[in-house]
Write a protein that holds these residues in place. Structure first.
Motif, short mmCIF file in Angstrom:
data_model
loop_
_atom_site.label_atom_id
_atom_site.label_comp_id
_atom_site.label_asym_id
_atom_site.label_seq_id
_atom_site.Cartn_x
_atom_site.Cartn_y
_atom_site.Cartn_z
N VAL A 224 0.85 -1.19 0.00
CA VAL A 224 0.00 0.00 0.00
C VAL A 224 0.88 1.24 0.00
O VAL A 224 0.67 2.18 -0.77
CB VAL A 224 -0.95 0.00 1.21
N ALA A 225 1.91 1.24 0.86
CA ALA A 225 2.84 2.37 0.89
C ALA A 225 3.59 2.48 -0.44
O ALA A 225 3.82 3.58 -0.95
CB ALA A 225 3.83 2.19 2.04
N GLY A 226 3.94 1.33 -1.01
CA GLY A 226 4.64 1.35 -2.28
C GLY A 226 3.79 1.93 -3.39
O GLY A 226 4.27 2.70 -4.23
N LEU A 227 2.50 1.57 -3.41
CA LEU A 227 1.62 2.11 -4.44
C LEU A 227 1.48 3.62 -4.29
O LEU A 227 1.57 4.36 -5.28
CB LEU A 227 0.24 1.46 -4.36
N LEU A 228 1.26 4.10 -3.08
CA LEU A 228 1.15 5.55 -2.87
C LEU A 228 2.43 6.24 -3.31
O LEU A 228 2.39 7.27 -4.00
CB LEU A 228 0.84 5.85 -1.40
N LEU A 279 9.63 -8.08 3.22
CA LEU A 279 9.27 -8.58 1.91
C LEU A 279 8.95 -7.44 0.95
O LEU A 279 8.26 -6.49 1.30
CB LEU A 279 8.07 -9.53 2.00
N ILE A 280 9.46 -7.55 -0.28
CA ILE A 280 9.30 -6.50 -1.27
C ILE A 280 8.33 -6.98 -2.35
O ILE A 280 8.45 -8.08 -2.89
CB ILE A 280 10.65 -6.14 -1.92
N GLY A 281 7.36 -6.13 -2.68
CA GLY A 281 6.37 -6.46 -3.69
C GLY A 281 6.53 -5.60 -4.93
O GLY A 281 7.37 -4.69 -4.98
N GLN A 286 8.41 -0.88 -8.29
CA GLN A 286 8.13 0.15 -9.29
C GLN A 286 8.33 1.55 -8.70
O GLN A 286 8.81 2.46 -9.39
CB GLN A 286 6.69 0.01 -9.80
N ALA A 287 7.97 1.72 -7.43
CA ALA A 287 8.19 3.00 -6.78
C ALA A 287 9.68 3.30 -6.66
O ALA A 287 10.12 4.44 -6.84
CB ALA A 287 7.54 3.01 -5.40
N VAL A 313 14.72 -7.70 -10.74
CA VAL A 313 14.02 -8.26 -9.58
C VAL A 313 12.51 -8.22 -9.81
O VAL A 313 11.79 -9.18 -9.52
CB VAL A 313 14.39 -7.47 -8.30
N LEU A 314 12.01 -7.10 -10.35
CA LEU A 314 10.57 -6.97 -10.60
C LEU A 314 10.08 -8.05 -11.56
O LEU A 314 8.99 -8.60 -11.37
CB LEU A 314 10.27 -5.58 -11.17
N GLU A 315 10.88 -8.38 -12.56
CA GLU A 315 10.49 -9.40 -13.52
C GLU A 315 10.38 -10.77 -12.86
O GLU A 315 9.56 -11.60 -13.26
CB GLU A 315 11.47 -9.44 -14.68
#
Length: 404
Positions: A224-228, A279-281, A286-287, A313-315
């Motif tokens: 949630v924090a990452g999306l914001l 843990l990283i999502g 992306q942020a 990592v994102l991939e």
């Protein structure tokens, strides 16, 4: 915050007050929309009420009572038996103030709904946007959008969904859907898929507002924090994204003095805090990528090796062709355009991208980097032919013309 933005923040409270008292989510949501229309017409002329929330609850309850008395509502008398008509001329007790944003978001993102329906219902029931506003944002007739919203509410009713948070076992999965809907709302606002405007500011602003509400309600959730953070860091560039003629200005050519330093600082702080917590999502990653771009004072000093590492990592965390497409650009910046083009060759067979203008435009960009100007020019023109966004079309044709 504008006055009307403040009103929209009250929508979950008002709708929640009605649904808890009377049930009938679909009828209550319609009544709240009618109350918002009445407020928009009356408050600028008569002045704001002392208690806007109580005013909206009172008017919405009266609209609901009128609806129950109508022929349509009589056919649903069994469902409406509990409804009491409010005293004429009196103010309805709005009940204790409470924030039902998260409950409404979960309800609007019910798995029985399709993603387009989830987005439309979220914007209306949680964001307070009218059907006409949502229809304009997605370039469809108002009647079409009204049918989509009506069907969504009927599906929620048929699924027997109550006005409550899902059980804890379901919340994590449903929260992921909620985040995805907010992300899609922002993306449609930030780069409209079709039409004459590149940006639809009402959608980006609403997505950021909803992300803030989610972060306030579940502050310990990293995604949630990452999306914001992602939305803030991305939207911080919006003033530099368009040329005087409305066409798109790519990141590398933007005037960075126009970027919103306050939004960047807030976004970077969110990213820094959340990356240190476990843990990283995908939204956090992306942020982090957006933060690297935003912290570079010029395009030339962008830390492309770090961006490439983050995309790698994102991939692995959230594989999809769009991530691979973006990683190809980072690969080209770090290892040269030939390496990036080789990655694109592997994407050509992916049907999710093969018909899109994005793959063609990225290939044209890498061909330009490689010095194959003729092929790049043809690629930009083909991408312009495929896009339905007028600002993107102008940008791509301009890139092609530069290579004449």
């Amino acid at each position: 915050m504008t006055d009307w933005q403040a009103v929209r923040r009250l929508v979950p409270e008002v709708l929640g007050a009605l649904v808890r008292r009377y049930g009938l989510f679909d009828a209550c949501e319609d009544a709240v929309q009618e109350a918002l229309v009445a407020a928009a017409a009356q408050w600028p002329v008569q002045g704001w009420p002392e208690n806007p929330r109580a005013w909206l609850v009172t008017v919405a309850t009266r609209r609901l009572a009128d609806q129950v008395r109508s022929d349509v509502a009589r056919r649903r008398r069994e469902e409406a038996d509990a409804l009491r008509t409010p005293p004429a001329g009196g103010e309805v007790d709005p009940g204790p103030a409470g924030d039902d944003t998260l409950t409404l978001l979960f309800l609007c993102c019910h798995p029985a709904l399709t993603p387009p329906s989830q987005i439309a219902l979220t914007l209306r029931a949680v964001g307070g946007l009218s059907t006409a506003e949502i229809a304009r944002a997605f370039l469809v007739p108002e009647a079409t959008m009204a049918q989509r919203i009506s069907r969504a509410k009927q599906r929620i009713k048929a699924a027997g969904a109550g006005f409550a948070l899902p059980p804890p076992a379901e919340q994590a999965e449903r929260l992921a859907v909620v985040l995805h809907v907010v992300y899609l709302v922002f993306n449609e606002g930030y780069t409209a898929t079709s039409g004459a405007q590149l940006v639809r500011a009402e959608l980006t602003a609403e997505a950021i507002r909803l992300a803030r509400e989610l972060h306030r309600l579940v502050p310990g959730d990293g995604e949630v924090a990452g999306l914001l953070g992602l939305l803030l860091l991305t939207d911080a560039r919006h003033r530099a994204r368009t040329a005087p003629d409305g066409s798109l200005v790519p990141l590398s050519e933007q005037d960075r003095t126009l970027w919103n330093a306050e939004a960047i600082a807030e976004g970077v702080a969110l990213v820094t805090d959340t990356l240190a917590k476990g843990l990283i999502g995908p939204y956090q990653l992306q942020a982090a990528i957006a933060a690297v771009h935003d912290e570079a004072p010029t395009a030339e000093v962008t830390d492309w090796p770090q961006i490439l590492a983050l995309y790698t990592v994102l991939e692995r965390v959230a594989p999809n062709p769009t991530v691979t497409l973006n990683r190809a650009v980072a690969v080209a910046e770090v290892h040269g355009p030939a390496a990036g083009l080789a990655l694109l060759d592997a994407l050509s067979a992916d049907q999710r991208l093969s018909a899109s203008h994005h793959l063609v435009s990225v290939r044209a960009h890498l061909l330009e980097m490689a010095g194959d100007l003729g092929a790049a020019r043809a690629g930009y023109r083909e991408a312009a032919r495929r896009t339905t966004s007028e600002p993107e079309k102008r940008h791509l044709l301009t890139r092609a013309a530069r290579l004449e």
